[in-house]
Design a protein around this motif. Structure first.
Motif, PDB file in Angstrom:
ATOM      1  N   TRP A 178       1.073  16.023 -36.723  1.00 20.07           N
ATOM      2  CA  TRP A 178       1.169  16.843 -37.922  1.00 20.07           C
ATOM      3  C   TRP A 178       2.385  16.487 -38.771  1.00 20.07           C
ATOM      4  O   TRP A 178       2.322  16.536 -40.011  1.00 20.07           O
ATOM      5  CB  TRP A 178       1.217  18.323 -37.536  1.00 20.07           C
ATOM      6  N   VAL A 215      -2.215  27.056 -39.726  1.00 19.70           N
ATOM      7  CA  VAL A 215      -3.033  25.900 -40.089  1.00 19.70           C
ATOM      8  C   VAL A 215      -3.862  26.164 -41.337  1.00 19.70           C
ATOM      9  O   VAL A 215      -4.364  25.220 -41.963  1.00 19.70           O
ATOM     10  CB  VAL A 215      -3.932  25.474 -38.902  1.00 19.70           C
ATOM     11  N   TYR A 220      -0.607  22.813 -44.513  1.00 19.82           N
ATOM     12  CA  TYR A 220      -1.385  22.306 -43.379  1.00 19.82           C
ATOM     13  C   TYR A 220      -2.799  21.923 -43.787  1.00 19.82           C
ATOM     14  O   TYR A 220      -3.384  20.985 -43.223  1.00 19.82           O
ATOM     15  CB  TYR A 220      -1.389  23.316 -42.234  1.00 19.82           C
TER      16      TYR A 220
END
Length: 693
Positions: A178, A215, A220
């Motif tokens: 990520w 998320v 994200y």
């Protein structure tokens, strides 16, 4: 000795394409000349490139792309993109966008091999199928295959957290880096997508079912979009887990009540935001009101009300909502195994059409063996998904060799109505999902043999009727060797492996006997956890008189959740299989089994058989040392040595405890455990991989 082409570190999985000389008919090689594919589609180009690379490796020479049909052409196309395929009038009706036809035929007096489909994903799957046929050493001269997937949705569920930790993961950290996204795409993501496409897996859920609402925030979502872009050419749609309390966690609302108009508007706006960033976003997977996760029950609403609210937000965009049926209340009542059915059966027919109810293969929790979940066959007005676990949380992690193809086929083929011709679990499915066993370990799954479970899931999700043995043979030839003796030996090990684990861990229908938290190693004595149904003693109920959970009418009556014929069989000692005996019945230690032995004697023999099976596998594997590459052979040898040690631990600790509880002597032929029960109870493992605690 092994061919150098077969050596490696496991990274290439089953996509090795070793030279064909050793296993493919020599007459095949001259016939393949060029590859023809006219397309601007990234997916079709991926398929064409795969064929080019695969056949180049198999044949030892390049097959160039061309627009000309000559002898030996491999032609990819649809009736809309290829006049040749249109002229052949192949029976593509009913195959949908993912089905395909492989055919060796002639066109204008030229011999060609056709990969034909209605859509680009069909061409992708057909191309991998053609290479699989070649890798199996089968002649392509008379090729004639017509296939379509059994389940429209075939997905991996990643229990990956945003910090890179993988819950119940035994192969390193998460594949999703990520911190590097969206600017940098790890090439490993392409290899991951390619491996999934090769076995027909068409979707992935990136995040843990114990969800983090972060998320769903804009930063994200841009990262998710980058992953989705990498997976898209390989036919994969990207899903996320949605935390039910997200309107509170990241939306600033005071409630997540699914009937509140503010909550409904928030989710519709969030869905619109996601689809603007990821137009082919698959949808959400939700774990709600289970193991502390928030859900509609927090507001007195049903699972249907919660699921439908999210489904309504996704529906305008073509999205799907998967709602997990793994639920159990704080008070398990008479039997935790009853709870999912009791909650969801009354809701049959009340879910939106874009909702899929996702139930585990059994009613408890991915045990080495469970009877099939009673929701299958009992929810005719609800779309259902079968959830299995490729990562072996209860089957020895990546340490123990346990090929799960037979386990999953056992569930798929289980009859939901008693009788040889009744419907089976597979008949009720819209989707199949597997909790993924992949991580950033070089060999992807922590063990070379655990790759087979990833492979087998994809193949069985594509074709529920495939035999696990046939799948094991495919995988072995593509991964290890084409030597018939080697294939026979390895497949034999694989086909016995899961039963061995059942024997030394949970024989005769026993279940949930694992140590606390990490679930690694035996803990049948555990009775001090805060929830009754987290304790193994809750499930085995052993004392001096007998052992087993009575789920008949005289006990919890969980058998009543199955259809009548199945329930009647499970209720009868002369009908229920020994493999499920102690799941459904409490049995006295001295009662006679079908083998003629007492239960006590039979139980001891199963533990002994399990340990012996692992010892046999070690010996058989050692005998292959001159026929396989040394690096991978040694890696598997080390795993098998550890497995045998831990199988003995399971056997010895379990026997010590059952003997203490039953007050029965060991027969003379049974070797006593080398330590007393107190020694086994004192064992504590720390920092176990994949343990969320």
């Amino acid at each position: 000795m092994a061919s150098p082409a077969l050596a490696g570190d496991g990274y290439r999985l089953w996509l090795r394409y070793p030279p064909a000389a050793a296993h493919w008919r020599s007459t095949e090689a001259p016939r393949l000349r060029v590859i023809v594919a006219r397309s601007r589609s990234p997916t079709v180009n991926a398929a064409s490139d795969e064929l080019g690379q695969g056949f180049a490796a198999l044949l030892g020479r390049t097959l160039p792309r061309s627009h000309e049909i000559i002898d030996g052409t491999v032609l990819l196309g649809t009736p809309q993109t290829s006049k040749v395929i249109a002229a052949l009038r192949l029976p593509l009706g009913g195959l949908g966008d993912e089905g395909f036809i492989l055919r060796s035929t002639s066109y204008s007096d030229k011999r060609i091999i056709v990969v034909a489909a209605n859509g680009e994903r069909g061409l992708l799957y057909g191309s991998f199928a053609l290479l699989r046929e070649a890798q199996q050493g089968r002649s392509l001269a008379g090729l004639d295959l017509r296939q379509k997937p059994a389940s429209p949705l075939r997905m991996l569920n990643h229990w990956d957290n945003l910090d890179g930790f993988v819950e119940r993961g035994y192969a390193g950290r998460s594949l999703w880096r990520w911190a590097e996204l969206p600017g940098q795409i790890d090439p490993r993501l392409i290899d991951y997508a390619r491996a999934n496409a090769s076995v027909g897996i068409n979707a992935t859920v990136l995040t843990n079912v114990n969800a983090d609402a972060t998320v769903l925030t804009p930063d994200y979502l841009r990262k998710v979009a980058a992953i989705a872009g990498a997976l898209r050419p390989w036919g994969m749609r990207t899903f996320l887990t949605a935390r039910f309390s997200a309107p509170i966690d990241i939306g600033g609302l005071p409630t997540a009540d699914p009937t509140d108009p503010r909550v409904r508007r928030w989710w519709k706006a969030k869905a619109g935001e996601i689809y603007r960033i990821i137009p082919d976003f698959g949808g959400f997977l939700v774990k709600a009101n289970s193991e502390g996760q928030p859900g509609p029950g927090d507001y007195g609403r049903s699972h249907a009300e919660g699921a439908n609210m999210l489904a309504d937000a996704l529906a305008p965009h073509g999205g799907t909502l998967l709602w997990r049926a793994f639920v159990y209340q704080a008070d398990p009542g008479s039997d935790r195994a009853r709870q999912a059915f009791d909650e969801f059966k009354p809701l049959d027919g009340r879910f939106r059409r874009n909702v899929i109810l996702q139930a585990k293969n059994g009613p408890i929790d991915f045990q080495p063996r469970e009877p099939f979940h009673p929701l299958f066959g009992q929810m005719p007005a609800t779309r259902l998904a079968l959830e299995v676990q490729a990562t072996k949380e209860y089957l020895g992690f990546s340490t123990h060799l346990a090929y799960l193809g037979p386990m999953w086929a056992e569930t798929l083929h289980a009859r939901t109505e008693h009788g040889d011709r009744g419907p089976n679990v597979a008949d009720s499915l819209t989707a199949m999902a597997a909790v993924a066993n992949t991580g950033d370990d070089r060999n992807w799954t922590g063990s070379d043999f655990d790759q087979a479970n990833w492979y087998a899931f994809g193949r069985l999700a594509w074709d529920h009727a495939l035999s696990p043995r046939a799948v094991a043979e495919e995988w072995t030839r593509q991964t290890w060797s084409h030597d018939p003796a080697v294939v026979s030996q390895i497949v034999g090990m694989m086909m016995r492996s899961r039963e061995a684990v059942v024997d030394y861990m949970t024989p005769l229908g026993l279940h949930h006997l694992m140590a606390s938290g990490h679930h690694h190693g035996p803990g049948p004595w555990v009775d001090d956890l805060p929830r009754a149904d987290w304790n193994p003693t809750y499930f085995h109920r052993a004392d001096e008189r007998g052992i087993g959970f009575d789920r008949t009418a005289s006990g919890s009556n969980a058998i009543s959740q199955y259809r009548t014929g199945v329930a009647r069989c499970f209720a009868r000692r002369d009908c229920v299989p020994d493999e499920h005996l102690l799941w459904f019945h409490r049995v006295g230690w001295d009662e006679r089994m079908q083998s003629g032995r007492t239960l006590w004697e039979e139980l001891l023999s199963r533990y002994e058989r399990g340990v012996q099976s692992v010892g046999d596998m070690r010996g058989e594997w050692a005998a292959l040392d001159k026929k396989l590459d040394p690096e991978r052979h040694q890696a598997v040898s080390a795993k098998l040595a550890q497995q045998e040690k831990e199988a003995r631990w399971w056997r010895d600790a379990s026997i010590a405890y059952w003997q203490f509880v039953s007050r029965r002597p060991l027969p003379p032929e049974v070797t006593p455990p080398p330590h007393d029960l107190a020694t086994y109870r004192a064992i504590r493992l720390r920092n176990v991989p994949g343990d969320p605690e």
